[in-house]
Design a protein around this motif. Structure first.
Motif, PDB file in Angstrom:
ATOM      1  N   VAL A 232      41.756 -94.803 -59.039  1.00  0.00           N
ATOM      2  CA  VAL A 232      41.691 -93.404 -58.606  1.00  0.00           C
ATOM      3  C   VAL A 232      41.894 -92.455 -59.785  1.00  0.00           C
ATOM      4  O   VAL A 232      42.080 -91.259 -59.590  1.00  0.00           O
ATOM      5  N   THR A 233      41.859 -92.982 -60.996  1.00  0.00           N
ATOM      6  CA  THR A 233      42.206 -92.201 -62.181  1.00  0.00           C
ATOM      7  C   THR A 233      41.390 -90.923 -62.296  1.00  0.00           C
ATOM      8  O   THR A 233      41.935 -89.851 -62.597  1.00  0.00           O
ATOM      9  N   GLN A 234      40.075 -90.999 -62.069  1.00  0.00           N
ATOM     10  CA  GLN A 234      39.226 -89.828 -62.248  1.00  0.00           C
ATOM     11  C   GLN A 234      39.668 -88.669 -61.352  1.00  0.00           C
ATOM     12  O   GLN A 234      39.816 -87.526 -61.809  1.00  0.00           O
TER      13      GLN A 234
ATOM     14  N   ARG B  87      38.907 -85.395 -54.135  1.00  0.00           N
ATOM     15  CA  ARG B  87      38.723 -86.555 -53.265  1.00  0.00           C
ATOM     16  C   ARG B  87      37.458 -87.349 -53.571  1.00  0.00           C
ATOM     17  O   ARG B  87      37.469 -88.585 -53.533  1.00  0.00           O
ATOM     18  N   ASP B  88      36.363 -86.680 -53.846  1.00  0.00           N
ATOM     19  CA  ASP B  88      35.133 -87.436 -54.092  1.00  0.00           C
ATOM     20  C   ASP B  88      35.219 -88.232 -55.389  1.00  0.00           C
ATOM     21  O   ASP B  88      34.708 -89.359 -55.480  1.00  0.00           O
ATOM     22  N   PHE B  89      35.931 -87.703 -56.394  1.00  0.00           N
ATOM     23  CA  PHE B  89      36.082 -88.439 -57.650  1.00  0.00           C
ATOM     24  C   PHE B  89      37.025 -89.632 -57.501  1.00  0.00           C
ATOM     25  O   PHE B  89      36.981 -90.574 -58.292  1.00  0.00           O
ATOM     26  N   LEU B  90      37.883 -89.618 -56.477  1.00  0.00           N
ATOM     27  CA  LEU B  90      38.719 -90.787 -56.211  1.00  0.00           C
ATOM     28  C   LEU B  90      37.874 -91.994 -55.830  1.00  0.00           C
ATOM     29  O   LEU B  90      38.302 -93.137 -56.009  1.00  0.00           O
ATOM     30  N   ARG B  91      36.681 -91.733 -55.307  1.00  0.00           N
ATOM     31  CA  ARG B  91      35.834 -92.809 -54.807  1.00  0.00           C
ATOM     32  C   ARG B  91      34.730 -93.207 -55.789  1.00  0.00           C
ATOM     33  O   ARG B  91      33.818 -93.937 -55.432  1.00  0.00           O
ATOM     34  N   HIS B  92      34.832 -92.742 -57.024  1.00  0.00           N
ATOM     35  CA  HIS B  92      33.799 -93.073 -58.003  1.00  0.00           C
ATOM     36  C   HIS B  92      33.828 -94.542 -58.415  1.00  0.00           C
ATOM     37  O   HIS B  92      32.839 -95.074 -58.900  1.00  0.00           O
ATOM     38  N   ALA B  93      34.950 -95.187 -58.261  1.00  0.00           N
ATOM     39  CA  ALA B  93      35.055 -96.604 -58.613  1.00  0.00           C
ATOM     40  C   ALA B  93      35.820 -97.315 -57.507  1.00  0.00           C
ATOM     41  O   ALA B  93      36.592 -96.701 -56.768  1.00  0.00           O
TER      42      ALA B  93
END
Length: 285
Positions: free
Chosen positions: A172-174, A162-168
């Motif tokens: 949501v690729t990451q 979930r936190d990597f979904l919010r990196h950009a």
């Protein structure tokens, strides 16, 4: 018929499930390299007839499950597609088009294979989904013709960080593509055995506790529409995977959030298809 991909004694193959046994169709039809090729060649009916009278080669506990289609050309995922899931995001406005993103092959494992909880995040989450497997190539497919293009259904745990979904801000690729963070399986149920366009139910349980439960009557974008819409810009190919969205109840939306950790067990069930089961293990560096 139920078709699956698997390994036995280290050799990859595909087969049919009859009762609690597996018929090794890859060994008996060596001209077909894998299940995707069997689908693309229009061979599922032939293979079903063969499997209906063939002897069992292995029991299910003698094989290791691979993702139903281990080598799809495309893994297409639909986001926020159940009405209640949409409400979780506190946005009641109707969307004109589906949210679409892609996954890689390496992000998925088979039935009973551990999901990996990576050290970079403590927010591994589950998302139970019904998956369409394309059976016939097409572009600009009318909704009325959508059933002609579906080989059958399987199940996905569309796991994410979930936190990597919010990196950009706009992708949501990451968070959707950590290695072995999701699962696909246990098998493909052909469209003649289960109506892909009927009202289907998907349920997710974590350690036996129900977390998700909804029906496809509550989809914002129907399976027919998804095939028609996606085929505007994609050429859909046999073996392509379309994950159709997850209901509300993901771990991130609970109060407090409940993410997956090593030792957890996740079951995603779709009556008429089966149960996709995966333990969770810490990823070793």
């Amino acid at each position: 018929m139920r078709f699956l991909s698997f390994t036995h004694s280290g050799k990859a193959s595909f087969g049919a499930v009859v009762g609690s046994g597996v018929i090794d169709l890859g060994r008996k039809f060596p001209d077909l390299a894998h299940l995707r090729e069997a689908i693309g060649g229009g061979k599922l009916e032939l293979l079903s007839k063969h499997a209906s009278t063939a002897p069992i080669d292995y029991s299910l506990d003698e094989i290791e499950f691979l993702p139903t289609i281990p080598n799809p050309e495309k893994i297409i995922c639909i986001g926020i597609n159940y009405a209640n899931r949409h409400a979780e995001y506190q946005d009641a406005s109707p969307a004109r088009y589906p949210s679409v993103f892609m996954r890689t092959r390496g992000s998925l494992v088979g039935h009973e294979v551990p999901l990996l909880d990576p050290p970079e995040s403590d927010q591994l989450d589950y998302e139970g989904e019904i998956v369409m497997v394309i059976g016939k190539e097409g572009r600009r497919i009318p909704e009325a013709a959508a059933p002609e293009h579906v080989a059958g259904l399987t199940i996905m745990n569309e796991g994410c960080l979930r936190d990597f979904l919010r990196h950009a801000k706009f992708n949501v690729t990451q968070g959707k593509n950590f290695e072995k963070s999701g699962a696909l399986g246990p098998w493909l149920v052909t469209a003649d055995q289960l109506n892909p366009f009927g009202n289907l139910r998907v349920m997710t349980r974590v350690n036996g506790e129900e977390r998700q439960n909804d029906v496809t009557a509550n989809l914002r974008f129907s399976f027919r529409y998804l095939i028609s819409y996606l085929s505007i810009f994609f050429r859909l190919k046999p073996g392509d995977i379309i994950a159709t969205g997850t209901p509300n109840g993901a771990g991130a939306r609970l109060d407090p959030p409940q993410y997956l950790t090593s030792g957890d067990m996740v079951d995603v069930e779709v009556p008429g298809i089966g149960i996709l089961t995966n333990p969770v293990a810490a990823e070793e560096l």
